[in-house]
Design a protein around this motif. Structure first.
Motif, PDB file in Angstrom:
ATOM      1  N   TYR A  44      14.257   4.797   6.686  1.00  0.00           N
ATOM      2  CA  TYR A  44      12.994   5.527   6.667  1.00  0.00           C
ATOM      3  C   TYR A  44      12.889   6.477   7.849  1.00  0.00           C
ATOM      4  O   TYR A  44      12.332   7.560   7.747  1.00  0.00           O
ATOM      5  CB  TYR A  44      11.797   4.575   6.708  1.00  0.00           C
ATOM      6  N   PHE A  68      10.260   9.992  -0.598  1.00  0.00           N
ATOM      7  CA  PHE A  68       8.836   9.764  -0.333  1.00  0.00           C
ATOM      8  C   PHE A  68       8.013  10.977  -0.753  1.00  0.00           C
ATOM      9  O   PHE A  68       6.921  10.842  -1.294  1.00  0.00           O
ATOM     10  CB  PHE A  68       8.609   9.444   1.149  1.00  0.00           C
ATOM     11  N   GLU A  69       8.553  12.162  -0.505  1.00  0.00           N
ATOM     12  CA  GLU A  69       7.858  13.391  -0.911  1.00  0.00           C
ATOM     13  C   GLU A  69       7.752  13.451  -2.436  1.00  0.00           C
ATOM     14  O   GLU A  69       6.706  13.804  -2.982  1.00  0.00           O
ATOM     15  CB  GLU A  69       8.609  14.610  -0.370  1.00  0.00           C
ATOM     16  N   LEU A 119       7.620  10.969  -4.411  1.00  0.00           N
ATOM     17  CA  LEU A 119       6.633   9.977  -4.829  1.00  0.00           C
ATOM     18  C   LEU A 119       5.202  10.427  -4.539  1.00  0.00           C
ATOM     19  O   LEU A 119       4.249   9.800  -4.985  1.00  0.00           O
ATOM     20  CB  LEU A 119       6.901   8.638  -4.134  1.00  0.00           C
ATOM     21  N   PHE A 173       3.923  10.793  -1.380  1.00  0.00           N
ATOM     22  CA  PHE A 173       3.406  10.211  -0.141  1.00  0.00           C
ATOM     23  C   PHE A 173       3.551  11.188   1.015  1.00  0.00           C
ATOM     24  O   PHE A 173       4.530  11.922   1.085  1.00  0.00           O
ATOM     25  CB  PHE A 173       4.154   8.921   0.215  1.00  0.00           C
ATOM     26  N   PRO A 174       2.611  11.175   1.951  1.00  0.00           N
ATOM     27  CA  PRO A 174       2.744  12.030   3.138  1.00  0.00           C
ATOM     28  C   PRO A 174       3.851  11.508   4.055  1.00  0.00           C
ATOM     29  O   PRO A 174       4.202  10.324   4.015  1.00  0.00           O
ATOM     30  CB  PRO A 174       1.379  11.926   3.817  1.00  0.00           C
ATOM     31  N   PHE A 193       3.374   8.343   6.249  1.00  0.00           N
ATOM     32  CA  PHE A 193       3.360   7.044   5.594  1.00  0.00           C
ATOM     33  C   PHE A 193       4.729   6.373   5.675  1.00  0.00           C
ATOM     34  O   PHE A 193       4.831   5.165   5.848  1.00  0.00           O
ATOM     35  CB  PHE A 193       2.906   7.174   4.136  1.00  0.00           C
ATOM     36  N   ARG A 194       5.780   7.155   5.576  1.00  0.00           N
ATOM     37  CA  ARG A 194       7.148   6.643   5.670  1.00  0.00           C
ATOM     38  C   ARG A 194       7.366   6.006   7.043  1.00  0.00           C
ATOM     39  O   ARG A 194       7.943   4.918   7.144  1.00  0.00           O
ATOM     40  CB  ARG A 194       8.133   7.783   5.418  1.00  0.00           C
ATOM     41  N   LEU A 205       5.271   2.763   7.299  1.00  0.00           N
ATOM     42  CA  LEU A 205       5.898   1.704   6.517  1.00  0.00           C
ATOM     43  C   LEU A 205       7.141   1.169   7.221  1.00  0.00           C
ATOM     44  O   LEU A 205       7.384  -0.045   7.220  1.00  0.00           O
ATOM     45  CB  LEU A 205       6.244   2.216   5.116  1.00  0.00           C
ATOM     46  N   SER A 246       4.284  -4.312  -0.482  1.00  0.00           N
ATOM     47  CA  SER A 246       5.245  -3.216  -0.389  1.00  0.00           C
ATOM     48  C   SER A 246       6.167  -3.165  -1.609  1.00  0.00           C
ATOM     49  O   SER A 246       6.397  -2.095  -2.186  1.00  0.00           O
ATOM     50  CB  SER A 246       6.070  -3.366   0.896  1.00  0.00           C
ATOM     51  N   SER A 265       4.196  -2.314  -4.842  1.00  0.00           N
ATOM     52  CA  SER A 265       3.821  -0.898  -4.782  1.00  0.00           C
ATOM     53  C   SER A 265       5.019   0.014  -5.012  1.00  0.00           C
ATOM     54  O   SER A 265       4.905   1.034  -5.693  1.00  0.00           O
ATOM     55  CB  SER A 265       3.182  -0.578  -3.427  1.00  0.00           C
ATOM     56  N   ALA A 317       5.298   2.718  -7.956  1.00  0.00           N
ATOM     57  CA  ALA A 317       5.473   4.132  -7.605  1.00  0.00           C
ATOM     58  C   ALA A 317       6.733   4.718  -8.241  1.00  0.00           C
ATOM     59  O   ALA A 317       6.699   5.802  -8.823  1.00  0.00           O
ATOM     60  CB  ALA A 317       5.537   4.296  -6.088  1.00  0.00           C
TER      61      ALA A 317
END
Length: 140
Positions: free
Chosen positions: A38, A48-49, A51, A53-54, A57-58, A61, A91, A94, A98
């Motif tokens: 990550y 992550f992008e 998905l 998510f900002p 957030f990565r 997490l 996690s 989710s 996702a």
């Protein structure tokens, strides 16, 4: 004399103890490895992008996963271990949702379920070990 104590300790371990340490060790390696990815992998950042998510957030997490690993492996109070298990469950569920929602490849959707299975083994054996330890302490 020290070597004899170590040998006796391993001889006293049960299959439940082995299942606990193997599953907890594997889970911890997976979480520490994913946290490292990550922080360092452009491919993970892109995922992550994808998905939605900002970027922050990565990082959050990744930090949470490292803290969870510490809580599982270090001699921490029971409530911290319980919260770490709960956090990992959230996690993994989710992640499954996702990856499924955006139509990612099957490996991306199955891996959180594999991790959830390993976590379940770790948690169940942890609870059984705690129950036995509690019973032993009461008998003493």
């Amino acid at each position: 004399m020290e070597l004899l104590s170590i040998i006796m300790l391993y001889a006293a371990m049960t299959a439940r103890d082995y299942a606990y340490w193997i599953s907890t060790g594997l889970l911890s390696l997976m979480m520490a490895g994913s946290a490292y990815m990550y922080f360092t992998s452009p491919a993970i950042a892109a995922s992550f992008e994808n998905l939605g998510f900002p970027a922050y957030f990565r990082i959050e997490l990744g930090i949470a996963k490292l803290l969870g690993v510490v809580a599982l492996l270090a001699p921490t109070p029971r409530f911290l271990k319980e919260w770490a298990y709960f956090g990992f469950i959230v996690s993994f569920v989710s992640a499954f949702i996702a990856h499924t929602a955006v139509g990612d490849p099957i490996m991306d959707t199955v891996m959180p379920l594999v991790a959830l299975t390993i976590l379940a083994v770790s948690y169940v054996t942890y609870r059984k070990r705690q129950a036995i330890q509690h019973t032993t302490e009461q008998a003493a």
